[in-house]
Design a protein around this motif. Structure first.
Motif, PDB file in Angstrom:
ATOM      1  N   GLU A  51      21.737 -60.741  55.964  1.00 21.96           N
ATOM      2  CA  GLU A  51      21.946 -62.205  56.005  1.00 21.96           C
ATOM      3  C   GLU A  51      23.199 -62.479  54.984  1.00 21.96           C
ATOM      4  O   GLU A  51      23.467 -61.716  54.196  1.00 21.96           O
ATOM      5  CB  GLU A  51      20.768 -62.990  55.414  1.00 21.96           C
ATOM      6  N   ASP A  97      22.135 -68.433  58.171  1.00 19.24           N
ATOM      7  CA  ASP A  97      21.898 -67.527  58.713  1.00 19.24           C
ATOM      8  C   ASP A  97      20.615 -68.106  59.728  1.00 19.24           C
ATOM      9  O   ASP A  97      20.536 -69.299  59.902  1.00 19.24           O
ATOM     10  CB  ASP A  97      20.836 -66.694  57.991  1.00 19.24           C
ATOM     11  N   ASP A  98      20.366 -67.415  60.748  1.00 20.71           N
ATOM     12  CA  ASP A  98      19.406 -68.009  61.957  1.00 20.71           C
ATOM     13  C   ASP A  98      19.524 -69.092  62.507  1.00 20.71           C
ATOM     14  O   ASP A  98      20.985 -69.402  62.982  1.00 20.71           O
ATOM     15  CB  ASP A  98      17.912 -67.937  61.141  1.00 20.71           C
TER      16      ASP A  98
END
Length: 426
Positions: free
Chosen positions: A70, A93-94
């Protein structure tokens, strides 16, 4: 190609902090540690913290696995205060990263890139008469001004003529502070504060309706962007993201100097490119991005612990991906110390060999959204240097200082007797 370096089991983390050595050795620091370790995974201590360094295409592929790594918390505060800013796409992130990255990628249509190329070419050609009246022109400084005018116009950011050079200076100072300590770092911090205040005011003007910009332009897209929770960006974060369009474009000035050095040192190549096709120019630009130093390494943190190649990667550990060393690895690029645009793609090219602006997918990964713009602008300036103008290169030391991050010749590549070519005047 030679076989891979043998990987050793995890050793005790060195007790001695290597930060001072990194500042002294610059780009040579991580590659030297890699060669000394005999492994593509090795450990050291930076700023008092245990750090794992990884090297090579397999390591790059691992590094860009979002299940393993990450970006949140990976960038040191000193980089957030200079180069990157806080709250921007680099630290997400994500789903949050995907949504923010999509906003940037939506700006990168071929039509919009072509518009930036056209603006840059026009600004460069408009500057040529002024350059021809001067005894000496510093290419790095003048390229920054051209790029500043072009990217601000393209993004929709107002830029009065009286402010052009100071904005170019500040945007460059943030880049120049990347690997710096002392005065260069302080200048970068001050420049970041001024630029964020400047762009925050501009974002406020867009949101209030005082400034009307096209919805296709970066300023409007970012000012009106809503995150995954449906909320608009904080004005400071919006300013950071606008600067994440302006600042990386200014960094192309370093590549302009690298291209000029390569053309000067290989005059036959310059003549070939003058009459060459787009493929020749593309190969030249990609070899400049490989051969010359810019990004020394990239960082991320381990998301959840795992073992790889006999080493333990504990949760939260900072991992650095060796970029400069990877581009000079003879196992991947034959005769890496030779500048050779005819070498073609790296053996087994998978998108994880040439990584000057990151690896992985453009849309879903952490590869730089501005990479297409960088390549397009470099190709444009290459054609301008070889076909739109003539110039002489007075005696000067053109070797980039590899201890300095980012590097450039002390002279900034001085040129003289600048003239527009006959075809440009037609």
């Amino acid at each position: 190609m030679a076989g891979r370096c043998p990987l050793t089991a995890r050793s005790t983390v060195p007790w001695r902090d290597a930060t001072a050595m990194l500042l002294m050795q610059g780009y040579r620091f991580v590659p030297r540690r890699w060669r000394r370790s005999g492994s593509d995974v090795f450990e050291l201590r930076l700023l008092g913290e245990r750090v794992i360094c990884v090297h090579g295409p397999d390591a790059a592929r691992l590094f860009y696995d979002p299940q393993r790594f990450e970006r949140a918390g990976a960038a040191p505060r000193r980089l957030q205060k200079t180069l990157l800013g806080a709250g921007g796409v680099h630290g997400l992130d994500d789903a949050a990263h995907r949504a923010r990255k999509r906003m940037f990628m939506d700006l990168m249509t071929q039509r919009r890139i072509d518009e930036l190329v056209a603006l840059t070419r026009r600004e460069w050609l408009d500057a040529l008469p002024s350059w021809s009246r001067r005894d000496r022109v510093v290419l790095f400084d003048e390229a920054r001004v051209v790029l500043c005018r072009a990217i601000c116009a393209w993004a929709g950011v107002p830029l009065p003529e009286r402010d052009v050079r100071r904005r170019a200076d500040d945007l460059t100072a943030m880049v120049d502070a990347f690997g710096a300590a002392g005065p260069r770092h302080w200048r970068g911090k001050a420049a970041r504060r001024r630029c964020e205040a400047w762009i925050e005011a501009v974002v406020d003007d867009v949101r209030s309706g005082r400034l009307d910009v096209s919805e296709e332009q970066a300023l409007d897209r970012i000012a009106r962007f809503r995150d995954v929770g449906g909320q608009p960006l904080d004005r400071r974060v919006a300013a950071v993201e606008v600067l994440n369009v302006l600042r990386p474009t200014m960094a192309v000035a370093y590549f302009v100097v690298f291209m000029a050095i390569a053309l000067h040192e290989q005059p036959d190549r310059a003549r070939r490119l003058r009459a060459g096709d787009d493929e020749d120019v593309e190969r030249f630009v990609q070899e400049v991005r490989r051969y010359f130093p810019f990004t020394p390494f990239l960082g991320a943190r381990v998301r959840s612990g795992f073992d790889w190649q006999g080493h333990r990667f504990d949760e939260g550990t900072l991992v650095l991906l060796d970029v400069y060393g990877a581009h000079h690895d003879g196992r991947v690029f034959g005769s890496p110390g030779v500048f050779d645009p005819d070498r073609g793609p790296a053996a087994g090219d998978s998108g994880f060999e040439l990584i000057p602006q990151g690896g992985g997918g453009f849309r879903d990964g952490h590869r730089c959204a501005g990479e297409w713009i960088t390549i397009a602008l470099m190709k444009t300036v290459c054609r301008l240097l070889t076909g739109a103008m003539t110039y002489e290169v007075p005696a000067q030391d053109l070797a980039p200082d590899l201890r300095r991050i980012p590097p450039k010749p002390r002279s900034g590549f001085a040129i003289s007797h600048v003239r527009a070519s006959a075809s440009t005047l037609d």
